[in-house]
Design a protein around this motif. Structure first.
Motif, PDB file in Angstrom:
ATOM      1  N   SER A   3     -34.651 -73.057  44.230  1.00 14.32           N
ATOM      2  CA  SER A   3     -34.446 -71.635  44.492  1.00 14.32           C
ATOM      3  C   SER A   3     -34.707 -70.836  43.228  1.00 14.32           C
ATOM      4  CB  SER A   3     -33.022 -71.384  44.992  1.00 14.32           C
ATOM      5  OG  SER A   3     -32.088 -71.645  43.949  1.00 14.32           O
ATOM      6  N   ILE A   4     -34.980 -69.555  43.374  1.00 14.79           N
ATOM      7  CA  ILE A   4     -35.199 -68.696  42.208  1.00 14.79           C
ATOM      8  C   ILE A   4     -33.938 -68.644  41.347  1.00 14.79           C
ATOM      9  CG2 ILE A   4     -35.802 -66.377  41.419  1.00 14.79           C
ATOM     10  CD1 ILE A   4     -38.091 -67.831  42.723  1.00 14.79           C
ATOM     11  N   LEU A   5     -32.779 -68.582  41.987  1.00 14.41           N
ATOM     12  CA  LEU A   5     -31.528 -68.553  41.240  1.00 14.41           C
ATOM     13  C   LEU A   5     -31.327 -69.843  40.454  1.00 14.41           C
ATOM     14  CD1 LEU A   5     -28.936 -67.081  40.523  1.00 14.41           C
ATOM     15  CD2 LEU A   5     -27.888 -68.029  42.596  1.00 14.41           C
ATOM     16  N   GLY A   6     -31.655 -70.972  41.079  1.00 11.65           N
ATOM     17  CA  GLY A   6     -31.536 -72.243  40.371  1.00 11.65           C
ATOM     18  C   GLY A   6     -32.473 -72.326  39.186  1.00 11.65           C
ATOM     19  N   LEU A   7     -33.686 -71.808  39.342  1.00 12.06           N
ATOM     20  CA  LEU A   7     -34.632 -71.793  38.232  1.00 12.06           C
ATOM     21  C   LEU A   7     -34.135 -70.892  37.106  1.00 12.06           C
ATOM     22  CD1 LEU A   7     -38.002 -71.549  40.198  1.00 12.06           C
ATOM     23  CD2 LEU A   7     -36.998 -73.571  39.139  1.00 12.06           C
ATOM     24  N   ALA A   8     -33.559 -69.759  37.473  1.00  7.66           N
ATOM     25  CA  ALA A   8     -33.036 -68.835  36.470  1.00  7.66           C
ATOM     26  C   ALA A   8     -31.938 -69.499  35.644  1.00  7.66           C
ATOM     27  CB  ALA A   8     -32.505 -67.569  37.138  1.00  7.66           C
ATOM     28  N   CYS A   9     -31.087 -70.288  36.285  1.00  9.10           N
ATOM     29  CA  CYS A   9     -30.026 -70.993  35.567  1.00  9.10           C
ATOM     30  C   CYS A   9     -30.614 -72.008  34.597  1.00  9.10           C
ATOM     31  CB  CYS A   9     -29.090 -71.687  36.557  1.00  9.10           C
ATOM     32  SG  CYS A   9     -28.099 -70.557  37.560  1.00  9.10           S
ATOM     33  N   GLN A  10     -31.644 -72.723  35.022  1.00  5.76           N
ATOM     34  CA  GLN A  10     -32.259 -73.723  34.148  1.00  5.76           C
ATOM     35  C   GLN A  10     -33.002 -73.082  32.987  1.00  5.76           C
ATOM     36  OE1 GLN A  10     -34.079 -77.293  36.111  1.00  5.76           O
ATOM     37  NE2 GLN A  10     -33.802 -76.071  37.977  1.00  5.76           N
ATOM     38  N   LEU A  11     -33.560 -71.897  33.222  1.00  2.00           N
ATOM     39  CA  LEU A  11     -34.293 -71.201  32.165  1.00  2.00           C
ATOM     40  C   LEU A  11     -33.386 -70.374  31.272  1.00  2.00           C
ATOM     41  CD1 LEU A  11     -37.352 -70.006  34.269  1.00  2.00           C
ATOM     42  CD2 LEU A  11     -37.397 -71.706  32.453  1.00  2.00           C
ATOM     43  N   GLY A  12     -32.126 -70.188  31.683  1.00  2.00           N
ATOM     44  CA  GLY A  12     -31.206 -69.391  30.878  1.00  2.00           C
ATOM     45  C   GLY A  12     -31.481 -67.908  30.961  1.00  2.00           C
ATOM     46  N   THR A  13     -31.923 -67.432  32.135  1.00  2.00           N
ATOM     47  CA  THR A  13     -32.226 -66.009  32.297  1.00  2.00           C
ATOM     48  C   THR A  13     -31.735 -65.546  33.660  1.00  2.00           C
ATOM     49  OG1 THR A  13     -34.000 -64.363  32.127  1.00  2.00           O
ATOM     50  CG2 THR A  13     -34.561 -66.456  33.167  1.00  2.00           C
ATOM     51  N   THR A  14     -32.267 -64.433  34.154  1.00  2.25           N
ATOM     52  CA  THR A  14     -31.783 -63.858  35.404  1.00  2.25           C
ATOM     53  C   THR A  14     -32.778 -64.070  36.541  1.00  2.25           C
ATOM     54  OG1 THR A  14     -32.806 -61.692  34.980  1.00  2.25           O
ATOM     55  CG2 THR A  14     -30.589 -62.072  34.086  1.00  2.25           C
ATOM     56  N   TRP A  15     -32.282 -63.892  37.768  1.00  4.55           N
ATOM     57  CA  TRP A  15     -33.121 -64.003  38.971  1.00  4.55           C
ATOM     58  C   TRP A  15     -34.276 -63.011  38.891  1.00  4.55           C
ATOM     59  CZ3 TRP A  15     -35.083 -61.041  42.793  1.00  4.55           C
ATOM     60  CH2 TRP A  15     -35.488 -61.664  43.971  1.00  4.55           C
ATOM     61  N   LYS A  16     -33.983 -61.773  38.519  1.00  6.05           N
ATOM     62  CA  LYS A  16     -35.006 -60.736  38.473  1.00  6.05           C
ATOM     63  C   LYS A  16     -36.096 -61.071  37.460  1.00  6.05           C
ATOM     64  CE  LYS A  16     -35.634 -55.745  37.881  1.00  6.05           C
ATOM     65  NZ  LYS A  16     -34.952 -54.449  37.603  1.00  6.05           N
ATOM     66  N   THR A  17     -35.719 -61.606  36.303  1.00  5.46           N
ATOM     67  CA  THR A  17     -36.693 -61.950  35.277  1.00  5.46           C
ATOM     68  C   THR A  17     -37.650 -63.018  35.777  1.00  5.46           C
ATOM     69  OG1 THR A  17     -35.206 -61.367  33.459  1.00  5.46           O
ATOM     70  CG2 THR A  17     -36.989 -62.894  32.957  1.00  5.46           C
ATOM     71  N   VAL A  18     -37.113 -64.044  36.443  1.00  9.85           N
ATOM     72  CA  VAL A  18     -37.961 -65.124  36.950  1.00  9.85           C
ATOM     73  C   VAL A  18     -38.893 -64.604  38.040  1.00  9.85           C
ATOM     74  CG1 VAL A  18     -37.990 -67.358  38.126  1.00  9.85           C
ATOM     75  CG2 VAL A  18     -36.273 -66.899  36.369  1.00  9.85           C
ATOM     76  N   TRP A  19     -38.329 -63.869  39.017  1.00  8.58           N
ATOM     77  CA  TRP A  19     -39.138 -63.436  40.151  1.00  8.58           C
ATOM     78  C   TRP A  19     -40.224 -62.451  39.747  1.00  8.58           C
ATOM     79  CZ3 TRP A  19     -41.095 -64.967  44.269  1.00  8.58           C
ATOM     80  CH2 TRP A  19     -41.607 -64.104  45.236  1.00  8.58           C
TER      81      TRP A  19
END
Length: 231
Positions: free
Chosen positions: A134-150
């Motif tokens: 999920s985008i949220l899961g990726l954001a957690c692994q990258l140490g950033t926010t959902w909006k930044t990843v998407w």
């Protein structure tokens, strides 16, 4: 060992082994820090001083210091990584050139005004495709926010979706209906999160060894079920 072996052979210079480990072509590692609290790494990099021409008029520009840009990079050893790129700044000496100043860019590392590195975007998209992350899961692994990843991967996905060459070599298609249970049915313009029912189109073409690619080609909104009136 009678004499210690150092990774960096000369003080104040660049270490080719550190550069190889970080793997950002054209940039040299000048510092690595770790946040002991969360285990995240911060890697500071820069390019070597060299002659640079103005991107508009071509006149040799004057160096004007460096500007630090922070980028989210792909995780390393399961830890979030932040890249601090000390970009060189330049001033164009030609008074008739509309470009007064500019900073170095390398779109193989990161697009202008990007928040994620190119390889972080590739890593995130690979996780979406292969691991169903999920985008949220990726954001957690990258140490950033959902909006930044998407906002970082959305234009890359849109560009890939518009590329007709992705259908080359496809001879077998699979279709599967999918329902996102955590997504509301409200449209995006009304504050919802998009369609709930989607149809997945998958490339099931077999290679020369008989293995299936199982490559997701597209997700489209499922057609609504026809309404019937009771007799």
């Amino acid at each position: 060992m009678p004499k210690p072996t150092l990774c960096c052979s000369r003080a104040g210079g660049y270490c080719d082994r550190c550069d190889l480990l970080v793997g950002l072509p054209g940039l040299h590692v000048i510092g690595v820090d770790r946040d002991e609290g969360i285990g995240a790494f911060t890697v500071t990099v820069e390019s070597e001083p060299e002659v640079m021409g103005c991107p508009r008029c071509g006149v040799v520009a004057h160096g004007h210091g460096r500007r630090e840009v922070r980028l989210v990079d792909a995780p390393w050893a399961g830890r979030p990584v932040t890249i601090i790129w000390r970009k060189r700044r330049f001033v164009c000496p030609d008074p008739g050139c509309p470009t007064r100043s500019f900073v170095e860019q390398d779109e193989d590392i990161a697009r202008p005004r990007a928040l994620l590195t190119v390889r972080a975007c590739r890593w995130a998209i690979a996780q979406l495709r292969r691991e169903h992350a999920s985008i949220l899961g990726l954001a957690c692994q990258l140490g950033t926010t959902w909006k930044t990843v998407w906002t970082s991967i959305k234009p890359v996905l849109e560009q890939a979706a518009a590329d007709p060459t992705r259908f080359e070599g496809v001879s077998t298609l699979g279709v599967d209906e999918h329902v996102w249970r955590h997504v509301s049915t409200k449209p995006i313009e009304d504050g919802g999160r998009g369609p709930k029912e989607l149809t997945g189109i998958v490339d099931l073409t077999r290679d020369q060894h008989g293995r299936t690619r199982a490559r997701l080609l597209d997700l489209v909104r499922a057609a609504p079920a026809p309404r019937t009136r009771p007799d």
